[in-house]
Scaffold this motif. Structure first.
Motif, PDB file in Angstrom:
ATOM      1  N   PHE A  88      98.081  24.869  13.191  1.00  0.00           N
ATOM      2  CA  PHE A  88      99.042  23.812  13.528  1.00  0.00           C
ATOM      3  C   PHE A  88      99.987  23.542  12.363  1.00  0.00           C
ATOM      4  CE2 PHE A  88      96.324  22.065  17.103  1.00  0.00           C
ATOM      5  CZ  PHE A  88      97.299  22.243  18.074  1.00  0.00           C
ATOM      6  N   ASP A  89      99.444  23.508  11.148  1.00  0.00           N
ATOM      7  CA  ASP A  89     100.278  23.224   9.985  1.00  0.00           C
ATOM      8  C   ASP A  89     101.235  24.373   9.676  1.00  0.00           C
ATOM      9  OD1 ASP A  89      99.116  20.767   9.688  1.00  0.00           O
ATOM     10  OD2 ASP A  89      97.706  21.382   8.124  1.00  0.00           O
ATOM     11  N   ILE A  90     100.793  25.609   9.925  1.00  0.00           N
ATOM     12  CA  ILE A  90     101.691  26.760   9.761  1.00  0.00           C
ATOM     13  C   ILE A  90     102.912  26.598  10.657  1.00  0.00           C
ATOM     14  CG2 ILE A  90     101.926  29.230  10.260  1.00  0.00           C
ATOM     15  CD1 ILE A  90      99.007  29.531   9.294  1.00  0.00           C
ATOM     16  N   LYS A  91     102.658  26.136  11.873  1.00  0.00           N
ATOM     17  CA  LYS A  91     103.761  25.924  12.817  1.00  0.00           C
ATOM     18  C   LYS A  91     104.629  24.736  12.424  1.00  0.00           C
ATOM     19  CE  LYS A  91     104.563  24.082  17.450  1.00  0.00           C
ATOM     20  NZ  LYS A  91     103.926  23.558  18.678  1.00  0.00           N
ATOM     21  N   LYS A  92     104.003  23.596  12.126  1.00  0.00           N
ATOM     22  CA  LYS A  92     104.761  22.357  11.940  1.00  0.00           C
ATOM     23  C   LYS A  92     105.336  22.221  10.543  1.00  0.00           C
ATOM     24  CE  LYS A  92     102.180  19.781  15.464  1.00  0.00           C
ATOM     25  NZ  LYS A  92     101.293  18.604  15.733  1.00  0.00           N
ATOM     26  N   GLU A  93     104.516  22.453   9.514  1.00  0.00           N
ATOM     27  CA  GLU A  93     104.970  22.231   8.148  1.00  0.00           C
ATOM     28  C   GLU A  93     105.776  23.408   7.608  1.00  0.00           C
ATOM     29  OE1 GLU A  93     101.948  20.962   5.453  1.00  0.00           O
ATOM     30  OE2 GLU A  93     101.014  19.601   6.916  1.00  0.00           O
ATOM     31  N   TRP A  94     105.327  24.616   7.918  1.00  0.00           N
ATOM     32  CA  TRP A  94     106.013  25.800   7.399  1.00  0.00           C
ATOM     33  C   TRP A  94     107.023  26.359   8.393  1.00  0.00           C
ATOM     34  CZ3 TRP A  94     103.468  29.230   3.291  1.00  0.00           C
ATOM     35  CH2 TRP A  94     102.775  28.440   2.381  1.00  0.00           C
ATOM     36  N   GLU A  95     107.048  25.796   9.603  1.00  0.00           N
ATOM     37  CA  GLU A  95     108.019  26.177  10.638  1.00  0.00           C
ATOM     38  C   GLU A  95     108.011  27.675  10.908  1.00  0.00           C
ATOM     39  OE1 GLU A  95     111.720  24.536   9.289  1.00  0.00           O
ATOM     40  OE2 GLU A  95     111.190  22.509   9.931  1.00  0.00           O
ATOM     41  N   ILE A  96     106.792  28.206  11.037  1.00  0.00           N
ATOM     42  CA  ILE A  96     106.601  29.631  11.314  1.00  0.00           C
ATOM     43  C   ILE A  96     106.172  29.804  12.764  1.00  0.00           C
ATOM     44  CG2 ILE A  96     105.202  31.658  10.757  1.00  0.00           C
ATOM     45  CD1 ILE A  96     104.972  30.608   7.910  1.00  0.00           C
ATOM     46  N   THR A  97     106.767  30.755  13.448  1.00  0.00           N
ATOM     47  CA  THR A  97     106.362  31.098  14.810  1.00  0.00           C
ATOM     48  C   THR A  97     105.018  31.829  14.753  1.00  0.00           C
ATOM     49  OG1 THR A  97     108.675  31.312  15.487  1.00  0.00           O
ATOM     50  CG2 THR A  97     107.016  32.361  16.891  1.00  0.00           C
ATOM     51  N   VAL A  98     104.072  31.401  15.586  1.00  0.00           N
ATOM     52  CA  VAL A  98     102.716  31.948  15.549  1.00  0.00           C
ATOM     53  C   VAL A  98     102.430  32.720  16.840  1.00  0.00           C
ATOM     54  CG1 VAL A  98     100.255  31.419  15.361  1.00  0.00           C
ATOM     55  CG2 VAL A  98     101.929  30.036  14.098  1.00  0.00           C
ATOM     56  N   VAL A  99     101.959  33.952  16.681  1.00  0.00           N
ATOM     57  CA  VAL A  99     101.455  34.742  17.806  1.00  0.00           C
ATOM     58  C   VAL A  99      99.991  35.016  17.507  1.00  0.00           C
ATOM     59  CG1 VAL A  99     101.667  36.847  19.165  1.00  0.00           C
ATOM     60  CG2 VAL A  99     103.708  35.800  18.156  1.00  0.00           C
ATOM     61  N   ILE A 100      99.113  34.606  18.412  1.00  0.00           N
ATOM     62  CA  ILE A 100      97.683  34.667  18.133  1.00  0.00           C
ATOM     63  C   ILE A 100      96.934  35.366  19.259  1.00  0.00           C
ATOM     64  CG2 ILE A 100      97.461  32.307  19.037  1.00  0.00           C
ATOM     65  CD1 ILE A 100      95.054  31.913  17.219  1.00  0.00           C
ATOM     66  N   VAL A 101      96.078  36.298  18.885  1.00  0.00           N
ATOM     67  CA  VAL A 101      95.105  36.895  19.801  1.00  0.00           C
ATOM     68  C   VAL A 101      93.765  36.231  19.520  1.00  0.00           C
ATOM     69  CG1 VAL A 101      93.758  38.978  20.263  1.00  0.00           C
ATOM     70  CG2 VAL A 101      96.245  39.128  20.093  1.00  0.00           C
ATOM     71  N   GLU A 102      93.144  35.673  20.549  1.00  0.00           N
ATOM     72  CA  GLU A 102      91.907  34.925  20.327  1.00  0.00           C
ATOM     73  C   GLU A 102      91.043  34.962  21.586  1.00  0.00           C
ATOM     74  OE1 GLU A 102      88.892  33.257  18.919  1.00  0.00           O
ATOM     75  OE2 GLU A 102      90.577  33.573  17.547  1.00  0.00           O
ATOM     76  N   HIS A 103      89.711  35.088  21.390  1.00  0.00           N
ATOM     77  CA  HIS A 103      88.767  35.127  22.509  1.00  0.00           C
ATOM     78  C   HIS A 103      88.257  33.750  22.900  1.00  0.00           C
ATOM     79  CE1 HIS A 103      88.170  39.273  23.688  1.00  0.00           C
ATOM     80  NE2 HIS A 103      88.138  39.655  22.419  1.00  0.00           N
ATOM     81  N   ASP A 104      88.349  32.786  22.003  1.00  0.00           N
ATOM     82  CA  ASP A 104      87.853  31.444  22.295  1.00  0.00           C
ATOM     83  C   ASP A 104      88.854  30.729  23.200  1.00  0.00           C
ATOM     84  OD1 ASP A 104      87.128  28.701  22.236  1.00  0.00           O
ATOM     85  OD2 ASP A 104      86.095  28.988  20.334  1.00  0.00           O
ATOM     86  N   LEU A 105      88.569  30.714  24.500  1.00  0.00           N
ATOM     87  CA  LEU A 105      89.519  30.158  25.465  1.00  0.00           C
ATOM     88  C   LEU A 105      89.712  28.663  25.270  1.00  0.00           C
ATOM     89  CD1 LEU A 105      88.663  32.031  28.793  1.00  0.00           C
ATOM     90  CD2 LEU A 105      90.468  32.502  27.136  1.00  0.00           C
ATOM     91  N   GLY A 106      88.684  27.953  24.818  1.00  0.00           N
ATOM     92  CA  GLY A 106      88.840  26.528  24.569  1.00  0.00           C
ATOM     93  C   GLY A 106      89.893  26.264  23.519  1.00  0.00           C
ATOM     94  N   VAL A 107      89.845  27.033  22.442  1.00  0.00           N
ATOM     95  CA  VAL A 107      90.845  26.903  21.382  1.00  0.00           C
ATOM     96  C   VAL A 107      92.228  27.276  21.905  1.00  0.00           C
ATOM     97  CG1 VAL A 107      91.614  27.853  19.176  1.00  0.00           C
ATOM     98  CG2 VAL A 107      89.211  27.261  19.506  1.00  0.00           C
ATOM     99  N   VAL A 108      92.308  28.386  22.619  1.00  0.00           N
ATOM    100  CA  VAL A 108      93.592  28.851  23.144  1.00  0.00           C
ATOM    101  C   VAL A 108      94.246  27.792  24.023  1.00  0.00           C
ATOM    102  CG1 VAL A 108      94.671  30.496  24.734  1.00  0.00           C
ATOM    103  CG2 VAL A 108      93.058  31.303  22.990  1.00  0.00           C
ATOM    104  N   MET A 109      93.470  27.207  24.907  1.00  0.00           N
ATOM    105  CA  MET A 109      94.018  26.206  25.815  1.00  0.00           C
ATOM    106  C   MET A 109      94.473  24.952  25.074  1.00  0.00           C
ATOM    107  SD  MET A 109      93.992  27.624  28.756  1.00  0.00           S
ATOM    108  CE  MET A 109      93.193  28.884  29.743  1.00  0.00           C
ATOM    109  N   ASP A 110      93.829  24.641  23.965  1.00  0.00           N
ATOM    110  CA  ASP A 110      94.171  23.435  23.223  1.00  0.00           C
ATOM    111  C   ASP A 110      95.424  23.594  22.370  1.00  0.00           C
ATOM    112  OD1 ASP A 110      92.092  21.961  24.235  1.00  0.00           O
ATOM    113  OD2 ASP A 110      90.742  22.336  22.543  1.00  0.00           O
ATOM    114  N   ILE A 111      95.641  24.774  21.789  1.00  0.00           N
ATOM    115  CA  ILE A 111      96.686  24.899  20.766  1.00  0.00           C
ATOM    116  C   ILE A 111      97.947  25.615  21.237  1.00  0.00           C
ATOM    117  CG2 ILE A 111      94.885  24.947  18.991  1.00  0.00           C
ATOM    118  CD1 ILE A 111      95.514  27.893  18.546  1.00  0.00           C
ATOM    119  N   SER A 112      97.904  26.286  22.388  1.00  0.00           N
ATOM    120  CA  SER A 112      99.003  27.181  22.755  1.00  0.00           C
ATOM    121  C   SER A 112     100.138  26.461  23.471  1.00  0.00           C
ATOM    122  CB  SER A 112      98.484  28.310  23.656  1.00  0.00           C
ATOM    123  OG  SER A 112      97.430  29.008  23.034  1.00  0.00           O
ATOM    124  N   ASP A 113     101.355  26.831  23.109  1.00  0.00           N
ATOM    125  CA  ASP A 113     102.531  26.384  23.852  1.00  0.00           C
ATOM    126  C   ASP A 113     102.772  27.282  25.055  1.00  0.00           C
ATOM    127  OD1 ASP A 113     103.452  24.219  22.054  1.00  0.00           O
ATOM    128  OD2 ASP A 113     103.699  25.851  20.623  1.00  0.00           O
TER     129      ASP A 113
END
Length: 253
Positions: free
Chosen positions: A195-220
């Motif tokens: 979240f801080d990489i996105k908000k504070e450093w203003e970096i676009t994030v592309v993430i591959v992740e198996h934890d669906l709970g995390v994915v659903m919580d953080i993804s735009d």
């Protein structure tokens, strides 16, 4: 407007289609997740974007540059960095040395400057050290900065892997399963860092992740791959209610 566009990308290994006509549009300033069952082609997609694989067909563009046939170091220079699923760190070196080595593309002085360490060499080293120290502070790696990476816990090593990608000062960062093998507390820390990489450093994030709970919580936005094809695109609610996605993950009765 999207700043990273994957257009009809197909990747084959012999007769195996790892990716089949994949289309993605990565919007700047967002967290985009790519999910799917094992073997769906998620890491292959990141490898194509970052230059480790070259697609059999299709195009990849970042802003106004064509990435399709570029080598990884050229892709990195354009502002796209990568953290790997399998740690690619120098286990016998310290955290600080691993991060300093990641800055090698910015070591623009010649051999004479390096031998006598004056002028441009000293200035460039100071600039690189300042960058690395800011990343160490951001990723809360100060307690480990001089420790040998191979002696650290797996969760801390994963943070060092992400930190190394950040030292390249990317505009887009590709994270391949950054939370794999972590416990709950370590995952919570990594989510906060993302979240801080996105908000504070203003970096676009592309993430591959198996934890669906995390994915659903953080993804735009979320893309779903299955057998190398995109079978779903949308926000968390849209993906959770997509019958093709449900079928891919849990099958039909």
């Amino acid at each position: 407007m999207p700043n990273l566009i994957v257009s009809d990308v197909t990747l084959t290994f012999g007769g195996l289609h790892a990716l089949s006509s994949v289309n993605l549009e990565i919007q700047p300033g967002l967290i985009t997740s790519v999910i799917g069952p094992n073997g769906a082609g998620k890491t292959s997609l990141l490898n194509c974007i970052s230059g480790f694989y070259h697609p059999t067909s299709g195009e990849i563009h970042y802003k106004d540059r064509r990435l399709t046939k570029l080598a990884p170091h050229h892709v990195s220079k354009l502002g796209i960095s990568r953290a790997f699923q399998n740690l690619e760190l120098f286990g016998g070196l310290s955290v600080l040395d691993n991060l300093m080595l990641a800055r090698h593309k910015d070591l623009s002085y010649n051999l004479l400057h390096a031998v006598f360490f004056f002028g441009k060499a000293a200035r460039v080293e100071a600039e690189n050290r300042e960058n690395v120290e800011s990343v160490i502070d951001f990723m809360e790696l100060e307690p480990y900065r001089k420790q040998t990476v191979g002696n650290l816990s797996y969760g801390v090593q994963k943070r060092v892997e992400v930190a190394r990608a950040l030292t390249l000062e990317p505009e887009v960062i590709l994270l391949d399963e950054p939370m794999a093998g972590m416990n709950v507390e370590e995952k919570e820390d990594m989510v906060r860092f993302i979240f801080d990489i996105k908000k504070e450093w203003e970096i676009t994030v592309v993430i591959v992740e198996h934890d669906l709970g995390v994915v659903m919580d953080i993804s735009d936005q979320i893309y779903v791959l299955d057998f190398g094809e995109v079978i779903g695109l949308g926000n968390a609610d849209q993906i959770a209610s997509n019958p093709r996605v449900v079928e891919a993950y849990i099958g039909e009765e």
